[in-house]
Design a protein around this motif. Structure first.
Motif, PDB file in Angstrom:
ATOM      1  N   ASP A 174      13.185  93.139 -28.577  1.00 13.49           N
ATOM      2  CA  ASP A 174      11.762  92.706 -28.909  1.00 13.49           C
ATOM      3  C   ASP A 174      10.592  94.136 -29.657  1.00 13.49           C
ATOM      4  O   ASP A 174      10.447  95.060 -29.177  1.00 13.49           O
ATOM      5  CB  ASP A 174      10.679  93.259 -27.401  1.00 13.49           C
ATOM      6  N   ARG A 223      23.221  88.517 -31.893  1.00 12.02           N
ATOM      7  CA  ARG A 223      22.324  89.431 -30.773  1.00 12.02           C
ATOM      8  C   ARG A 223      20.857  89.848 -30.777  1.00 12.02           C
ATOM      9  O   ARG A 223      19.990  89.991 -29.533  1.00 12.02           O
ATOM     10  CB  ARG A 223      23.181  90.521 -30.524  1.00 12.02           C
ATOM     11  N   SER A 224      20.401  90.162 -32.311  1.00 17.87           N
ATOM     12  CA  SER A 224      18.771  89.908 -32.430  1.00 17.87           C
ATOM     13  C   SER A 224      18.012  89.080 -33.342  1.00 17.87           C
ATOM     14  O   SER A 224      17.081  89.343 -33.891  1.00 17.87           O
ATOM     15  CB  SER A 224      19.000  91.528 -33.010  1.00 17.87           C
ATOM     16  N   ARG A 264      18.271  96.868 -21.888  1.00 19.38           N
ATOM     17  CA  ARG A 264      19.201  95.445 -22.543  1.00 19.38           C
ATOM     18  C   ARG A 264      18.614  94.623 -22.299  1.00 19.38           C
ATOM     19  O   ARG A 264      18.991  93.498 -22.358  1.00 19.38           O
ATOM     20  CB  ARG A 264      20.174  96.276 -22.217  1.00 19.38           C
ATOM     21  N   ALA A 265      17.856  94.339 -21.615  1.00 17.37           N
ATOM     22  CA  ALA A 265      16.429  92.661 -21.226  1.00 17.37           C
ATOM     23  C   ALA A 265      16.483  91.669 -22.133  1.00 17.37           C
ATOM     24  O   ALA A 265      16.758  90.926 -21.899  1.00 17.37           O
ATOM     25  CB  ALA A 265      15.885  93.321 -20.241  1.00 17.37           C
ATOM     26  N   GLN A 266      16.192  92.979 -23.121  1.00 19.06           N
ATOM     27  CA  GLN A 266      16.003  91.764 -24.388  1.00 19.06           C
ATOM     28  C   GLN A 266      15.667  92.252 -25.562  1.00 19.06           C
ATOM     29  O   GLN A 266      15.348  93.515 -25.430  1.00 19.06           O
ATOM     30  CB  GLN A 266      14.339  90.919 -23.766  1.00 19.06           C
ATOM     31  N   ARG A 298      16.384  96.488 -28.949  1.00 18.95           N
ATOM     32  CA  ARG A 298      16.427  96.370 -27.336  1.00 18.95           C
ATOM     33  C   ARG A 298      15.272  96.779 -26.730  1.00 18.95           C
ATOM     34  O   ARG A 298      14.957  97.635 -27.012  1.00 18.95           O
ATOM     35  CB  ARG A 298      17.962  96.546 -26.913  1.00 18.95           C
ATOM     36  N   THR A 299      14.884  96.833 -25.437  1.00 14.81           N
ATOM     37  CA  THR A 299      14.542  96.965 -24.110  1.00 14.81           C
ATOM     38  C   THR A 299      14.975  98.183 -24.194  1.00 14.81           C
ATOM     39  O   THR A 299      16.813  97.990 -23.793  1.00 14.81           O
ATOM     40  CB  THR A 299      13.424  96.366 -23.337  1.00 14.81           C
TER      41      THR A 299
END
Length: 255
Positions: free
Chosen positions: A24, A51-52, A20-22, A16-17
């Motif tokens: 990547d 979730r990923s 927690r936005a995405q 995650r970034t």
């Protein structure tokens, strides 16, 4: 005579970034390329979790970097879901496959035996593990261990000391890499004699440039053993990926 060795540790936050936005993994991969280390210990690595994106993060990252990899789930299923996870043992194979959450070792150097060590835990706390790997360097070798300890300080201290006792019992030269969830002064106090921290600096929490809040060091590289490494430098590497910054240590290792 010595030879250069670069090691790193990073809690990748499930890809995650920092906010927690995405998820990547391209951003995660970019930081790993900046680290450019021979051996990397990763924590909070997802495999086949909704979730990923149900990907095998360790495999994807290692293959993109051209590195050998080993994965060790600390738990099977989704962490944080009260009915959705179970410890990966005892009574089960170290890695039966399927959805998991754990740690990984990535290496440019040949890996010998890699063992998963299950760490003590209290009550219903999430299980924690370590990977103990033999890394081959020419005609010599060393033991590199990656781990992610409990965020409950009392449990983390117990896990660290138990792991160091296990490693001391094996003799030889050692590096311990990981998110110990313990600040630098505490690690200095509770580590067993002979274990030396090799880097100091804030690693958590990763925030955007210009943020003034202080960071604490939760991510560490420790060394022990006769004729140990000679640190040449260390750096902390950040970016938009993860809530932790990554740590790299450059060593001259006796051959």
């Amino acid at each position: 005579m010595t030879r250069p060795l670069q090691v790193a540790t990073w809690n990748i936050f499930g890809g995650r970034t920092w906010d927690r936005a995405q998820v990547d993994l391209d951003l995660t991969l970019a930081t790993l390329r900046r680290l450019d280390a021979d051996v990397v210990a990763l924590q909070e690595v997802d495999r086949d979790l909704p979730r990923s994106g149900r990907v095998d993060q360790a495999s994807l990252l290692a293959e993109a970097l051209g590195m050998t990899w080993r994965y060790a789930p600390a738990l099977l299923g989704t962490p944080g879901d009260p009915g959705g996870w179970r410890p990966a043992g005892p009574g089960l194979p170290d890695d039966p496959g399927g959805p998991g959450y754990g740690i990984a070792l990535l290496s440019r150097l040949p890996l010998g035996a890699v063992e998963t060590v299950r760490l003590p835990r209290r009550g219903d706390e999430e299980p924690r593990v370590a990977q103990v790997a033999e890394v081959v360097m020419g005609n010599s070798g060393l033991t590199v261990t990656g781990t992610h300890l409990s965020f409950v300080p009392r449990s983390g201290v117990g896990q660290l000391r138990a792991l160091l006792r296990t490693l001391d019992g094996r003799g030889g030269r050692h590096l311990l890499l990981g998110d110990l969830n313990l600040c630098w002064p505490l690690v200095r106090v509770v580590a067993l004699p002979g274990w030396r921290p090799l880097v100091r600096g804030g690693t958590f929490r990763n925030r955007p440039p210009g943020t003034l809040r202080a960071r604490v060091q939760l991510d560490h590289v420790l060394a022990a053993g006769p004729d140990g490494p000679l640190p040449r430098g260390a750096r902390i590497v950040g970016g938009p990926a993860s809530d932790h910054l990554a740590v790299r240590v450059d060593l001259d290792w006796p051959s």
